[in-house]
Scaffold this motif. Structure first.
Motif, PDB file in Angstrom:
ATOM      1  N   VAL A   1       2.203 -72.855  25.782  1.00 46.58           N
ATOM      2  CA  VAL A   1       1.896 -72.132  24.185  1.00 46.58           C
ATOM      3  C   VAL A   1       0.805 -70.829  24.712  1.00 46.58           C
ATOM      4  N   PRO A   2       1.719 -69.078  23.976  1.00 47.99           N
ATOM      5  CA  PRO A   2       0.704 -68.449  23.679  1.00 47.99           C
ATOM      6  C   PRO A   2      -0.020 -68.331  23.028  1.00 47.99           C
ATOM      7  N   TRP A   3      -1.155 -67.246  23.699  1.00 54.30           N
ATOM      8  CA  TRP A   3      -2.159 -67.304  22.163  1.00 54.30           C
ATOM      9  C   TRP A   3      -1.909 -67.025  21.161  1.00 54.30           C
ATOM     10  N   PRO A   4      -1.143 -66.457  20.321  1.00 59.60           N
ATOM     11  CA  PRO A   4      -0.854 -66.050  19.412  1.00 59.60           C
ATOM     12  C   PRO A   4      -0.374 -67.872  18.931  1.00 59.60           C
ATOM     13  N   ASN A   5       0.431 -68.380  19.703  1.00 54.29           N
ATOM     14  CA  ASN A   5       1.093 -69.321  19.046  1.00 54.29           C
ATOM     15  C   ASN A   5      -0.064 -70.293  18.594  1.00 54.29           C
ATOM     16  N   ILE A   6      -1.552 -70.464  19.228  1.00 54.40           N
ATOM     17  CA  ILE A   6      -2.654 -71.352  19.046  1.00 54.40           C
ATOM     18  C   ILE A   6      -2.797 -70.927  17.180  1.00 54.40           C
ATOM     19  N   THR A   7      -3.438 -72.147  16.477  1.00 55.41           N
ATOM     20  CA  THR A   7      -4.023 -72.245  15.045  1.00 55.41           C
ATOM     21  C   THR A   7      -5.022 -72.695  15.228  1.00 55.41           C
ATOM     22  N   ALA A   8      -5.500 -74.214  16.494  1.00 53.57           N
ATOM     23  CA  ALA A   8      -6.435 -74.402  16.329  1.00 53.57           C
ATOM     24  C   ALA A   8      -6.974 -74.789  17.713  1.00 53.57           C
ATOM     25  N   ILE A   9      -7.990 -75.260  17.987  1.00 49.06           N
ATOM     26  CA  ILE A   9      -8.224 -76.346  19.113  1.00 49.06           C
ATOM     27  C   ILE A   9      -9.087 -77.494  19.199  1.00 49.06           C
ATOM     28  N   ASP A  10      -9.170 -78.935  18.903  1.00 49.83           N
ATOM     29  CA  ASP A  10      -9.564 -80.084  18.786  1.00 49.83           C
ATOM     30  C   ASP A  10      -9.524 -80.827  19.926  1.00 49.83           C
ATOM     31  N   THR A  11     -10.707 -81.899  19.560  1.00 48.75           N
ATOM     32  CA  THR A  11     -11.429 -82.724  20.432  1.00 48.75           C
ATOM     33  C   THR A  11     -11.295 -84.166  20.431  1.00 48.75           C
ATOM     34  N   ARG A  12     -10.832 -84.766  19.376  1.00 48.66           N
ATOM     35  CA  ARG A  12     -10.903 -85.481  18.255  1.00 48.66           C
ATOM     36  C   ARG A  12     -10.424 -87.049  19.086  1.00 48.66           C
ATOM     37  N   TYR A  13      -9.748 -86.886  19.764  1.00 54.05           N
ATOM     38  CA  TYR A  13      -8.564 -88.006  21.099  1.00 54.05           C
ATOM     39  C   TYR A  13      -8.213 -87.050  21.855  1.00 54.05           C
ATOM     40  N   ALA A  14      -8.356 -86.004  23.164  1.00 52.60           N
ATOM     41  CA  ALA A  14      -8.248 -85.278  23.367  1.00 52.60           C
ATOM     42  C   ALA A  14      -8.329 -83.652  23.148  1.00 52.60           C
ATOM     43  N   LEU A  15      -8.059 -83.046  24.221  1.00 49.77           N
ATOM     44  CA  LEU A  15      -7.691 -81.854  23.675  1.00 49.77           C
ATOM     45  C   LEU A  15      -6.389 -81.467  23.375  1.00 49.77           C
ATOM     46  N   THR A  16      -6.626 -80.907  22.224  1.00 54.40           N
ATOM     47  CA  THR A  16      -5.423 -80.624  21.307  1.00 54.40           C
ATOM     48  C   THR A  16      -4.931 -79.727  21.306  1.00 54.40           C
ATOM     49  N   LEU A  17      -4.457 -79.489  21.804  1.00 52.46           N
ATOM     50  CA  LEU A  17      -3.965 -77.810  20.881  1.00 52.46           C
ATOM     51  C   LEU A  17      -2.794 -77.464  19.931  1.00 52.46           C
ATOM     52  N   ARG A  18      -3.518 -77.421  18.592  1.00 51.79           N
ATOM     53  CA  ARG A  18      -2.354 -77.306  17.431  1.00 51.79           C
ATOM     54  C   ARG A  18      -2.382 -75.645  17.345  1.00 51.79           C
ATOM     55  N   VAL A  19      -0.361 -76.120  16.905  1.00 52.10           N
ATOM     56  CA  VAL A  19       0.928 -74.994  17.235  1.00 52.10           C
ATOM     57  C   VAL A  19       1.289 -74.843  16.107  1.00 52.10           C
ATOM     58  N   VAL A  20       1.953 -73.708  16.195  1.00 53.86           N
ATOM     59  CA  VAL A  20       2.917 -73.467  15.240  1.00 53.86           C
ATOM     60  C   VAL A  20       4.135 -73.537  15.812  1.00 53.86           C
ATOM     61  N   SER A  21       4.873 -73.906  14.450  1.00 49.27           N
ATOM     62  CA  SER A  21       6.508 -74.208  15.585  1.00 49.27           C
ATOM     63  C   SER A  21       7.905 -73.457  14.545  1.00 49.27           C
ATOM     64  N   ALA A  22       8.623 -73.757  14.651  1.00 48.57           N
ATOM     65  CA  ALA A  22       9.849 -72.733  14.489  1.00 48.57           C
ATOM     66  C   ALA A  22      10.127 -73.274  12.579  1.00 48.57           C
ATOM     67  N   ASP A  23      10.003 -75.018  12.498  1.00 49.04           N
ATOM     68  CA  ASP A  23       9.988 -75.148  11.130  1.00 49.04           C
ATOM     69  C   ASP A  23       8.866 -75.444  10.235  1.00 49.04           C
ATOM     70  N   ASP A  24       7.519 -74.262  11.043  1.00 51.49           N
ATOM     71  CA  ASP A  24       6.498 -73.845   9.660  1.00 51.49           C
ATOM     72  C   ASP A  24       5.710 -75.542   9.681  1.00 51.49           C
ATOM     73  N   ARG A  25       6.011 -77.137  10.303  1.00 51.41           N
ATOM     74  CA  ARG A  25       5.190 -77.773   9.682  1.00 51.41           C
ATOM     75  C   ARG A  25       4.299 -77.639  11.588  1.00 51.41           C
ATOM     76  N   GLY A  26       4.001 -77.473  12.137  1.00 48.25           N
ATOM     77  CA  GLY A  26       3.036 -77.258  13.420  1.00 48.25           C
ATOM     78  C   GLY A  26       3.552 -78.572  14.172  1.00 48.25           C
ATOM     79  N   ARG A  27       2.741 -78.571  15.295  1.00 45.42           N
ATOM     80  CA  ARG A  27       2.507 -79.442  15.961  1.00 45.42           C
ATOM     81  C   ARG A  27       1.464 -79.312  16.791  1.00 45.42           C
ATOM     82  N   GLN A  28       1.419 -81.029  17.015  1.00 39.78           N
ATOM     83  CA  GLN A  28       0.359 -81.034  18.313  1.00 39.78           C
ATOM     84  C   GLN A  28       0.183 -80.661  19.775  1.00 39.78           C
TER      85      GLN A  28
END
Length: 207
Positions: free
Chosen positions: A80-107
């Motif tokens: 995951v390139p740095w610009p594609n990351i939208t948030a970093i979460d730690t709820r269940y595990a270290l999780t990267l929220r990432v933009v996707s081609a369909d604009d829905r985002g993914r984890q």
């Protein structure tokens, strides 16, 4: 100053995988020596457990590099390139929220960095959250126990957030986001070997 790459692989996971593999190897050798014919049936479960221990606890890791993050999970490797990351979460595990081609985002969850258990987060004080960036806070300014920098996942999350926030604040993302730059590679060899050993185990136990 050049960026110092970080290759994180949890020590506990490696110790667990080595211990499991050693026990399975000892069991396999003992089975072959004791009864070679029986070994043709019962060695496969041991090999399967050893292979899964390697795939689940030795191989996974996280590489924090200059141009992006590589997440090595048991079945897939994500880049995951740095610009594609939208948030970093730690709820269940270290999780990267990432933009996707369909604009829905993914984890992208980091298998090697699960959330800290309750025994690791008991007795936390405000000092344990010093220096955490604003991007870690929820809508009401709250932080998760796993965000504490005195926990393994919190320390790792802050390392990732710190790099991401510095790039964001210096305008490094001004060139835009390219969802296609994020890649996912399946570990086909790992899956194939696990499937073959699983089939051999089933056949050996049923025959």
């Amino acid at each position: 100053m050049s960026f110092q790459e970080v290759d994180y692989r949890p020590l506990f996971g490696r110790i667990l995988s080595v211990a499991t593999i050693v026990v399975c190897a000892f069991g396999a050798v003992a089975t072959v020596v004791t009864d070679p014919f029986a070994a043709l049936r019962f060695v496969w479960p041991l090999l399967l457990v050893a292979w899964l221990a390697w795939a689940m606890y030795w191989r996974p890791g996280l590489v924090v590099a200059e141009h992006g993050i590589t997440v090595v999970n048991p079945l897939r490797t994500h880049f995951v390139p740095w610009p594609n990351i939208t948030a970093i979460d730690t709820r269940y595990a270290l999780t990267l929220r990432v933009v996707s081609a369909d604009d829905r985002g993914r984890q992208v969850r980091v298998w090697a960095a699960p959330a800290s258990g309750r025994h690791r987060t008991l007795g936390l004080s405000p000092k344990d959250f010093d220096g955490i960036g604003d991007s870690a806070r929820g809508v009401h300014g709250e932080l998760r126990p796993s965000d504490a920098t005195t926990t393994p996942i919190g320390n790792l999350a802050q390392l990732v957030r710190g790099r991401w926030e510095r790039l964001r604040d210096t305008g490094a993302f001004a060139s835009g986001i390219d969802p296609e730059a994020s890649t996912v590679v399946w570990h086909r060899g790992t899956i194939a070997v696990a499937a073959a050993l699983g089939a051999a185990t089933a056949i050996g136990l049923l025959v």
